[in-house]
Design an enzyme around this catalytic site. Sequence first.
Site, mmCIF file in Angstrom:
data_model
loop_
_atom_site.group_PDB
_atom_site.id
_atom_site.type_symbol
_atom_site.label_atom_id
_atom_site.label_comp_id
_atom_site.label_asym_id
_atom_site.label_seq_id
_atom_site.Cartn_x
_atom_site.Cartn_y
_atom_site.Cartn_z
ATOM 1 N N LYS A 48 0.680 -0.973 0.182
ATOM 2 C CA LYS A 48 0.037 -0.228 0.240
ATOM 3 C C LYS A 48 0.623 1.345 0.033
ATOM 4 O O LYS A 48 0.612 2.234 1.183
ATOM 5 C CB LYS A 48 -1.301 -0.319 0.832
ATOM 6 N N HIS A 108 7.421 -7.850 -1.998
ATOM 7 C CA HIS A 108 6.907 -6.720 -0.851
ATOM 8 C C HIS A 108 7.926 -7.255 0.327
ATOM 9 O O HIS A 108 7.555 -6.868 1.171
ATOM 10 C CB HIS A 108 5.616 -6.855 -0.048
ATOM 11 N N SER A 138 -4.426 2.310 4.618
ATOM 12 C CA SER A 138 -4.840 2.068 3.352
ATOM 13 C C SER A 138 -4.692 0.378 3.223
ATOM 14 O O SER A 138 -5.216 -0.389 2.554
ATOM 15 C CB SER A 138 -3.867 2.155 1.987
#
Length: 295
Positions: A48, A108, A138
């Site tokens: 995010k 990630h 988010s």
Amino acid sequence: MENKLDVFRRELVDVQGVPLFWSIAEKWAQVQSFEAWPDDLLISTYPKSGTTWISEILDLIYNNGDAEKCHRDAIYKRVPFMELIIPGFSNGLEQLKNMPSPRLVKTHLPVQLLPSSFWKYDCKMIYVARNAKDVAVSYYYFHQMAKMHPEPGTWEEFLDKFMAGKVSFGSWYDHVKGWWEKRKDYRILYLFYEDMKEDLRSEIQKLLKFLEKDMPEETVNKILYHSSFNVMKQNPNANYTTLTKEEMDHSVSPFMRKGISGDWKNQFTVAQYERFEEDYEEKMKNSSLKFRSEI
């Protein structure tokens, strides 16, 4: 064959102290032994933080601003999520094996979990960081609609988990600081989401310089247009609406929700803000990394 829906909403599993989706943890040996290619470009972010945005920009750059070429497939196929393995749905490692060079690779993973082949080949890497409060908000809404995550609970409960690093891909603090330190020794361009929101043209110029590419202004203008939030939000190849409802339920919360800086002010109570800021100061006090919480 396990019921497809059994793969979702399961508890995270620790890999070397970092909570990951159970299915990534199960195949961890395969992730670790992933063989990068010297001309791979790695896109790394904490979730995010503008991952899809920077991916779309880079795919446009790689295709010289040709939006038609960038409509060839969904963003998660154009830029595979390397470590994401969801049985019956997704396998980033397999996708990358079948991609032609030069590949755009998304991760990630915190810096210490990245497969060593990326360091061995000194691949170019682009890291995008976003301020923690906006990421937390988010990520909370993303947990509600993206079913590979465990249930988020209430906002208060989720915020506690986020601050403690008990969410997928671990602590935001460790993630942003780890990559920040690593940039001193490797070819890592470290960008900030807030800078991209404020002046995307100059951030694209940084990308072009880093990639040693020249582009006429007309092409840069095309990239600016096609990577704008409103255009991407309407683009099924960028907004994740091509995934099944089992994977992501856009009726709960759209994948591309607001794309602004400072939205945390609509979510945090005063008490949450004060508690968060105190914890933030403690965790970031020894780092030279500085964020803007709004622009």
